[in-house]
Write a protein that holds these residues in place. Structure first.
Motif, mmCIF file in Angstrom:
data_model
loop_
_atom_site.group_PDB
_atom_site.id
_atom_site.type_symbol
_atom_site.label_atom_id
_atom_site.label_comp_id
_atom_site.label_asym_id
_atom_site.label_seq_id
_atom_site.Cartn_x
_atom_site.Cartn_y
_atom_site.Cartn_z
ATOM 1 N N UNK A 153 0.728 -1.209 0.182
ATOM 2 C CA UNK A 153 -0.021 -0.069 0.079
ATOM 3 C C UNK A 153 1.004 1.261 0.178
ATOM 4 N N UNK A 154 0.540 2.102 -0.684
ATOM 5 C CA UNK A 154 1.225 3.626 -0.859
ATOM 6 C C UNK A 154 0.849 4.407 0.267
ATOM 7 N N UNK A 163 5.552 8.390 7.408
ATOM 8 C CA UNK A 163 6.308 7.293 7.816
ATOM 9 C C UNK A 163 6.667 7.452 9.342
ATOM 10 N N UNK A 164 6.586 8.712 10.075
ATOM 11 C CA UNK A 164 6.689 8.334 11.418
ATOM 12 C C UNK A 164 5.928 7.475 12.118
ATOM 13 N N UNK A 190 10.366 -2.260 7.535
ATOM 14 C CA UNK A 190 10.432 -1.876 6.188
ATOM 15 C C UNK A 190 10.214 -2.911 5.301
ATOM 16 N N UNK A 191 10.262 -4.074 5.910
ATOM 17 C CA UNK A 191 9.618 -5.423 4.868
ATOM 18 C C UNK A 191 8.345 -5.427 4.790
ATOM 19 N N UNK A 192 7.522 -4.850 5.952
ATOM 20 C CA UNK A 192 6.001 -4.946 6.244
ATOM 21 C C UNK A 192 5.568 -4.111 5.269
ATOM 22 N N UNK A 195 6.447 -0.233 0.001
ATOM 23 C CA UNK A 195 6.261 0.881 -0.556
ATOM 24 C C UNK A 195 6.217 2.304 0.145
ATOM 25 N N UNK A 196 5.643 2.388 1.360
ATOM 26 C CA UNK A 196 5.584 3.419 2.285
ATOM 27 C C UNK A 196 7.044 3.660 2.741
ATOM 28 N N UNK A 197 7.840 2.769 3.098
ATOM 29 C CA UNK A 197 9.081 2.981 3.835
ATOM 30 C C UNK A 197 10.202 2.657 2.584
ATOM 31 N N UNK A 198 9.951 2.810 1.363
ATOM 32 C CA UNK A 198 10.799 2.590 0.311
ATOM 33 C C UNK A 198 12.124 3.527 0.455
#
Length: 229
Positions: A153-154, A163-164, A190-192, A195-198
């Motif tokens: 999901x973006x 992100x925080x 990050x793995x979970x 897309x959000x934490x790319x």
């Protein structure tokens, strides 16, 4: 040893003089050579005799050394008045069954608490269809599965999350479940949410997943406070 060397040296000198005398007589009288050649033969015989003497003396010394070494009694622990130290094996601490049950009970309670927090607080910012995946994320973290199932999901598809907020989410899981260490927990989140934490590195997550309060959508709730009031 000194007396033996003294006797052997005298014998060597006597034998050398005898051989030199025989050599001189043979060269001068037997071969009818000049007396100068007889004197030279004495020198040659002296050098040869000395060389033979040195070789024989070295062989004798080596033989005596080997004999002493082989006859030496091996040193054992009894000779030193000490007994061999027994091998020590560390006893592994075995927890009582009641304590193991208590630990497991507390763990299951923490998992239930985190799932309830996901269901009532976090899930409202995601599409409803992602609820099972969000809950499954708690199970994967509790079992130490770093390569968890990614939730694709973006950030724009969430309802105002940043992100925080995800740094705070992993802080909550880490402090309650304590399955993975802090730095590995950064990799997990990050793995979970790839897309959000790319574009967020693990070091940034590590620095910002702490107990410092920052006003966010998903608040950073201290460990000693309940997740749901």
């Amino acid at each position: 040893m000194n007396m033996t060397k003294y006797v052997s040296t005298n014998i060597y000198l006597m034998m050398t003089l005898f051989v030199c005398a025989i050599s001189y007589i043979y060269v001068v009288n037997g071969l009818k050579c000049h007396a100068v050649l007889g004197v030279c033969s004495i020198g040659i015989e002296g050098v040869i005799s000395h060389s033979v003497y040195v070789v024989l003396l070295s062989m004798c010394k080596e033989g005596m050394t080997r004999h002493k070494t082989s006859a030496r009694k091996p040193v054992v622990s009894e000779d030193l008045g000490k007994k061999p130290m027994p091998l020590r094996t560390e006893e592994q601490e075995v927890l009582p069954v009641q304590e193991i049950d208590a630990i497991e009970t507390n763990r299951q309670a923490a998992i239930t608490q985190c799932k309830e927090y996901i269901r009532k607080v976090v899930a409202q910012y995601f599409p409803e269809k992602l609820m099972p995946q969000l809950l499954h994320l708690v199970d994967e973290y509790a079992n130490g599965i770093i390569s968890c199932t990614p939730i694709m999901i973006a950030i724009n598809d969430t309802k105002g999350l940043r992100p925080i907020d995800f740094y705070h989410l992993i802080w909550i899981l880490w402090t309650r479940l304590n399955t993975l260490d802090r730095r590995v927990s950064c990799r997990f989140i990050k793995n979970a949410f790839p897309m959000i934490l790319e574009n967020t590195n693990e070091e940034t997550i590590y620095r910002k997943m702490n107990d410092t309060y920052v006003k966010c959508t998903i608040e950073n709730i201290p460990k000693d406070e309940p997740l749901i009031t």
